[in-house]
Design a protein around this motif. Structure first.
Motif, PDB file in Angstrom:
ATOM      1  N   LEU A   1       0.734  -1.287   0.051  1.00 53.76           N
ATOM      2  CA  LEU A   1      -0.170  -0.144  -0.040  1.00 53.76           C
ATOM      3  C   LEU A   1       0.781   1.339  -0.117  1.00 53.76           C
ATOM      4  O   LEU A   1       1.711   1.350   0.683  1.00 53.76           O
ATOM      5  CB  LEU A   1      -0.813   0.252   1.109  1.00 53.76           C
ATOM      6  N   LEU A   2       0.384   2.142  -0.933  1.00 54.25           N
ATOM      7  CA  LEU A   2       1.343   3.494  -0.975  1.00 54.25           C
ATOM      8  C   LEU A   2       1.121   4.031   0.541  1.00 54.25           C
ATOM      9  O   LEU A   2      -0.012   4.286   0.863  1.00 54.25           O
ATOM     10  CB  LEU A   2       0.613   4.286  -1.935  1.00 54.25           C
ATOM     11  N   LYS A   3       2.359   4.813   0.704  1.00 59.62           N
ATOM     12  CA  LYS A   3       2.427   5.519   2.150  1.00 59.62           C
ATOM     13  C   LYS A   3       1.222   6.477   2.483  1.00 59.62           C
ATOM     14  O   LYS A   3       0.843   6.661   3.516  1.00 59.62           O
ATOM     15  CB  LYS A   3       3.661   5.929   2.367  1.00 59.62           C
ATOM     16  N   ASP A   4       0.907   7.346   1.184  1.00 57.67           N
ATOM     17  CA  ASP A   4      -0.053   8.397   1.429  1.00 57.67           C
ATOM     18  C   ASP A   4      -1.506   7.908   1.398  1.00 57.67           C
ATOM     19  O   ASP A   4      -2.356   8.665   1.211  1.00 57.67           O
ATOM     20  CB  ASP A   4       0.142   9.545   0.759  1.00 57.67           C
ATOM     21  N   GLN A   5      -1.540   6.451   1.174  1.00 54.59           N
ATOM     22  CA  GLN A   5      -3.083   6.060   0.805  1.00 54.59           C
ATOM     23  C   GLN A   5      -3.873   5.200   2.079  1.00 54.59           C
ATOM     24  O   GLN A   5      -2.827   4.493   2.894  1.00 54.59           O
ATOM     25  CB  GLN A   5      -3.068   5.128  -0.356  1.00 54.59           C
ATOM     26  N   LYS A   6      -5.113   5.134   2.082  1.00 55.04           N
ATOM     27  CA  LYS A   6      -5.579   4.397   3.273  1.00 55.04           C
ATOM     28  C   LYS A   6      -6.298   3.072   2.677  1.00 55.04           C
ATOM     29  O   LYS A   6      -6.287   2.911   1.121  1.00 55.04           O
ATOM     30  CB  LYS A   6      -6.917   5.256   3.720  1.00 55.04           C
ATOM     31  N   TRP A   7      -6.461   1.938   3.503  1.00 58.10           N
ATOM     32  CA  TRP A   7      -6.534   0.686   2.840  1.00 58.10           C
ATOM     33  C   TRP A   7      -8.245   0.799   2.697  1.00 58.10           C
ATOM     34  O   TRP A   7      -8.970   0.763   3.634  1.00 58.10           O
ATOM     35  CB  TRP A   7      -6.515  -0.208   3.812  1.00 58.10           C
ATOM     36  N   PHE A   8      -8.710   0.517   1.522  1.00 54.01           N
ATOM     37  CA  PHE A   8     -10.211   0.626   1.028  1.00 54.01           C
ATOM     38  C   PHE A   8     -10.948   1.258   1.943  1.00 54.01           C
ATOM     39  O   PHE A   8     -12.158   1.138   2.564  1.00 54.01           O
ATOM     40  CB  PHE A   8     -10.675  -1.044   1.291  1.00 54.01           C
ATOM     41  N   ALA A   9     -10.816   2.669   1.964  1.00 54.56           N
ATOM     42  CA  ALA A   9     -11.361   3.887   2.955  1.00 54.56           C
ATOM     43  C   ALA A   9     -12.751   3.829   2.280  1.00 54.56           C
ATOM     44  O   ALA A   9     -13.039   3.801   0.996  1.00 54.56           O
ATOM     45  CB  ALA A   9     -10.452   5.226   2.625  1.00 54.56           C
ATOM     46  N   PRO A  10     -13.876   4.266   2.928  1.00 57.60           N
ATOM     47  CA  PRO A  10     -15.119   4.745   2.522  1.00 57.60           C
ATOM     48  C   PRO A  10     -14.901   5.763   1.379  1.00 57.60           C
ATOM     49  O   PRO A  10     -14.034   6.720   1.330  1.00 57.60           O
ATOM     50  CB  PRO A  10     -15.708   5.307   3.609  1.00 57.60           C
ATOM     51  N   THR A  11     -16.101   5.547   0.300  1.00 53.95           N
ATOM     52  CA  THR A  11     -16.042   6.522  -0.914  1.00 53.95           C
ATOM     53  C   THR A  11     -17.358   6.961  -1.147  1.00 53.95           C
ATOM     54  O   THR A  11     -17.875   7.263  -2.199  1.00 53.95           O
ATOM     55  CB  THR A  11     -15.558   5.562  -1.931  1.00 53.95           C
ATOM     56  N   GLU A  12     -18.203   7.590   0.267  1.00 54.82           N
ATOM     57  CA  GLU A  12     -19.413   7.973  -0.049  1.00 54.82           C
ATOM     58  C   GLU A  12     -19.526   9.229  -1.023  1.00 54.82           C
ATOM     59  O   GLU A  12     -20.532   9.580  -1.466  1.00 54.82           O
ATOM     60  CB  GLU A  12     -19.998   8.312   1.374  1.00 54.82           C
ATOM     61  N   GLU A  13     -18.367   9.895  -1.182  1.00 57.47           N
ATOM     62  CA  GLU A  13     -18.342  11.219  -1.760  1.00 57.47           C
ATOM     63  C   GLU A  13     -18.533  10.907  -3.415  1.00 57.47           C
ATOM     64  O   GLU A  13     -18.775  11.973  -4.174  1.00 57.47           O
ATOM     65  CB  GLU A  13     -17.116  11.844  -1.624  1.00 57.47           C
ATOM     66  N   TRP A  14     -18.366   9.640  -3.769  1.00 58.33           N
ATOM     67  CA  TRP A  14     -18.493   9.310  -5.035  1.00 58.33           C
ATOM     68  C   TRP A  14     -20.050   8.588  -5.396  1.00 58.33           C
ATOM     69  O   TRP A  14     -20.152   7.806  -6.361  1.00 58.33           O
ATOM     70  CB  TRP A  14     -17.529   8.320  -5.510  1.00 58.33           C
ATOM     71  N   ASN A  15     -20.805   8.748  -4.266  1.00 53.61           N
ATOM     72  CA  ASN A  15     -22.021   7.846  -4.550  1.00 53.61           C
ATOM     73  C   ASN A  15     -23.183   8.715  -5.492  1.00 53.61           C
ATOM     74  O   ASN A  15     -24.056   7.924  -5.965  1.00 53.61           O
ATOM     75  CB  ASN A  15     -22.804   7.905  -3.087  1.00 53.61           C
ATOM     76  N   THR A  16     -22.949   9.778  -5.393  1.00 53.85           N
ATOM     77  CA  THR A  16     -23.960  10.620  -6.133  1.00 53.85           C
ATOM     78  C   THR A  16     -23.929  11.124  -7.491  1.00 53.85           C
ATOM     79  O   THR A  16     -22.785  11.409  -7.769  1.00 53.85           O
ATOM     80  CB  THR A  16     -24.362  11.741  -5.425  1.00 53.85           C
ATOM     81  N   ARG A  17     -24.503  10.609  -8.618  1.00 52.06           N
ATOM     82  CA  ARG A  17     -24.498  11.002 -10.078  1.00 52.06           C
ATOM     83  C   ARG A  17     -24.520  12.437 -10.246  1.00 52.06           C
ATOM     84  O   ARG A  17     -25.800  12.886  -9.635  1.00 52.06           O
ATOM     85  CB  ARG A  17     -25.232   9.976 -10.836  1.00 52.06           C
ATOM     86  N   ASP A  18     -23.779  13.108 -10.739  1.00 53.22           N
ATOM     87  CA  ASP A  18     -23.924  14.320 -10.882  1.00 53.22           C
ATOM     88  C   ASP A  18     -23.828  14.955 -12.375  1.00 53.22           C
ATOM     89  O   ASP A  18     -23.784  16.343 -12.815  1.00 53.22           O
ATOM     90  CB  ASP A  18     -22.906  15.456 -10.194  1.00 53.22           C
ATOM     91  N   SER A  19     -24.100  14.284 -13.375  1.00 57.62           N
ATOM     92  CA  SER A  19     -24.205  14.670 -14.848  1.00 57.62           C
ATOM     93  C   SER A  19     -25.257  13.801 -15.516  1.00 57.62           C
ATOM     94  O   SER A  19     -25.517  12.842 -15.097  1.00 57.62           O
ATOM     95  CB  SER A  19     -23.006  14.493 -15.514  1.00 57.62           C
ATOM     96  N   HIS A  20     -25.671  14.194 -16.408  1.00 54.56           N
ATOM     97  CA  HIS A  20     -26.480  13.550 -17.547  1.00 54.56           C
ATOM     98  C   HIS A  20     -25.691  12.703 -18.620  1.00 54.56           C
ATOM     99  O   HIS A  20     -24.878  13.295 -19.496  1.00 54.56           O
ATOM    100  CB  HIS A  20     -27.311  14.470 -18.391  1.00 54.56           C
ATOM    101  N   ASP A  21     -25.801  11.438 -18.420  1.00 58.69           N
ATOM    102  CA  ASP A  21     -24.678  10.574 -19.019  1.00 58.69           C
ATOM    103  C   ASP A  21     -25.127  10.289 -20.885  1.00 58.69           C
ATOM    104  O   ASP A  21     -24.120   9.844 -21.389  1.00 58.69           O
ATOM    105  CB  ASP A  21     -24.460   9.246 -18.493  1.00 58.69           C
ATOM    106  N   ARG A  22     -26.224  10.418 -21.185  1.00 62.24           N
ATOM    107  CA  ARG A  22     -26.764   9.901 -22.404  1.00 62.24           C
ATOM    108  C   ARG A  22     -25.922  10.678 -23.303  1.00 62.24           C
ATOM    109  O   ARG A  22     -25.850  11.948 -23.369  1.00 62.24           O
ATOM    110  CB  ARG A  22     -28.163  10.175 -22.756  1.00 62.24           C
ATOM    111  N   ASP A  23     -25.033   9.787 -24.324  1.00 62.87           N
ATOM    112  CA  ASP A  23     -24.470  10.621 -25.400  1.00 62.87           C
ATOM    113  C   ASP A  23     -25.119  10.799 -26.781  1.00 62.87           C
ATOM    114  O   ASP A  23     -24.383  10.740 -27.813  1.00 62.87           O
ATOM    115  CB  ASP A  23     -22.867  10.025 -25.432  1.00 62.87           C
TER     116      ASP A  23
END
Length: 477
Positions: A453-475
């Motif tokens: 594990l890289l020294k400045d990284q956490k082990w499988f830390a929570p990622t709630e900040e990525w839970n919400t979609r913030d864009s319209h994906d249809r291309d």
């Protein structure tokens, strides 16, 4: 119990077997069995109750993604973000973002994955592939795709290769990449001791203008570029690594070509001609110099010359391939099958070389290989990551007919195989046994993996900040 089995109309042999277990069931369930009999007249609920502690692989139709987290490893041999996808049934899927790519390429996909059934691999891939790109930008999409296949295999209790249509081989041949040594005699000795003596039957080495950078009279136009980190004298006219090959205007002189040819000759003398030897990392020069270099080493029967110019110069690749007899190969940075199809249709290269962690993942790489196979083109596979991505490659290679060899970049990394548990050893005498365990066939060994594990990284830390979609994906509209 008899009433229950009569109601379910089980075969007589099954009933006899169950009767033999009657005492065990009575003792094991005790009060719970009494509660189960309260459901008399509801056989499905009765069976569900009395088997509630029986371990199941999964209920695939009800499987849902509940979380995605990252552990960023280093030195395996490069930086490799490991993906963990969790589900509502306790199954865990493992994937990997390509070496030296950002974990954010995967994390930004989390909001598109939550609540989805991971067994719908192709459906999800079509929804997220718009967020991938050539090179490392594909790392998130491909890493997630690996983890989805791992989950689907575990849910249905089958290895990934089986879901791709079955396997063509029980072992996958490896080719061992070896960091160059300036002295060719020492390099040949290293190849023999650390590769051939360990059973590897296919080698790859680097040679090119990096060998010539500090030697007078061997390069033209190189004095305004910093060709390596040791070069502090050059008056640079730009970033050499970021400048596409034709635009550096560096050329190799006849003296330089003679030096390279002799270097390759000494390698061949050291390892012999029975072993295929491929070549990579020649430096940034134009198509004319590539052709001159290819002709200079033709008599040493190299397995291929890799990435002489960037992959997207289709016409230049065809010009090189038509001019030299040594096979040409490219593709480790191409995302999706469409660009491979262009190279194949143009007959621009002799072989293709996808990196599964950039090309689109397991299924897309098999589709790439299948298309090449239909056109008589072999496929070697580029790889430089941890055992997680390695196993994804092994399953794909096993299921693809025109596969030749898979790169192993971690031969010299101490403890590399110990990063995972499961189907071990991963490599035996230069070949990778194809596992028959569900999914990818391995699980992350947290105790060992944490050491990377890289020294400045956490082990499988929570990622709630990525839970919400913030864009319209249809291309499309």
């Amino acid at each position: 119990m008899k009433k229950l089995f009569d109601r379910l109309k089980l075969p007589s042999t099954h009933r006899q077997s169950e009767n033999n277990r009657r005492d065990f069931l009575r003792k094991g369930m005790l009060g719970g069995l009494s509660l189960g009999m309260m459901l008399d007249g509801k056989p499905e609920q009765e069976m569900e109750f009395i088997t509630q502690k029986v371990k199941r692989d999964s209920k695939p139709a009800e499987l849902k993604i509940t979380d995605l987290r990252i552990a960023h490893l280093g030195g395996v041999p490069f930086k490799s973000p490991i993906i963990r996808i969790d589900t509502n049934q306790g199954l865990v899927g493992w994937g990997e973002v390509r070496d030296n790519a950002s974990p954010n390429y995967a994390l930004m996909l989390k909001s598109r994955l939550l609540g989805q059934n991971p067994c719908n691999v192709e459906k999800i891939f079509k929804e997220i592939k718009q967020f991938g790109g050539h090179g490392r930008a594909a790392g998130g999409v491909c890493g997630v795709e690996m983890a989805l296949w791992d989950l689907a295999g575990k849910a249905y209790n089958v290895p990934v290769y089986q879901m791709l249509g079955g396997k063509y081989r029980d072992e996958v041949r490896m080719y061992a990449d070896t960091p160059e040594i300036t002295d060719p005699a020492s390099f040949a000795k290293k190849l023999k001791e650390t590769r051939l003596d360990k059973g590897y039957t296919f080698l790859k080495m680097d040679f090119g203008i990096g060998l010539l950078a500090d030697k007078p009279g061997m390069l033209t136009g190189a004095n305004v570029w910093k060709l390596n980190q040791r070069d502090n004298k050059a008056k640079t006219v730009g970033n050499y690594n970021a400048t596409k090959h034709p635009f550096t205007r560096i050329q190799i002189t006849d003296k330089g070509l003679e030096y390279i040819a002799e270097y390759v000759n000494k390698i061949r003398q050291g390892v012999g001609y029975d072993i295929p030897v491929a070549a990579d990392h020649f430096g940034h020069f134009d198509v004319n110099t590539a052709i001159r270099l290819g002709k200079a080493v033709e008599k040493y029967q190299l397995a291929w010359l890799e990435d002489l110019v960037p992959w997207f110069y289709t016409d230049q690749w065809k010009q090189i391939s038509d001019a030299i007899d040594t096979p040409t190969l490219t593709g480790e940075d191409i995302f999706l099958k469409e660009e491979f199809i262009k190279l194949i249709n143009a007959k621009a290269v002799d072989m293709i070389h996808p990196d599964l962690a950039s090309s689109g993942g397991i299924l897309e790489t098999k589709k790439i290989g299948d298309y090449a196979e239909e056109h008589g083109i072999p496929m070697a596979m580029h790889f430089a990551g941890s055992p997680i991505s390695f196993m994804a490659n092994v399953h794909c290679a096993a299921a693809t007919e025109n596969f030749v060899a898979l790169e192993h970049h971690g031969v010299d990394v101490a403890g590399w195989e110990d990063i995972v548990t499961g189907s071990k050893p991963l490599v035996v005498n230069g070949f990778a046994p194809v596992p028959n365990k569900p999914g990818l066939g391995v699980e992350l060994n947290e105790e060992v993996a944490k050491r990377f594990l890289l020294k400045d990284q956490k082990w499988f830390a929570p990622t709630e900040e990525w839970n919400t979609r913030d864009s319209h994906d249809r291309d499309w509209s």
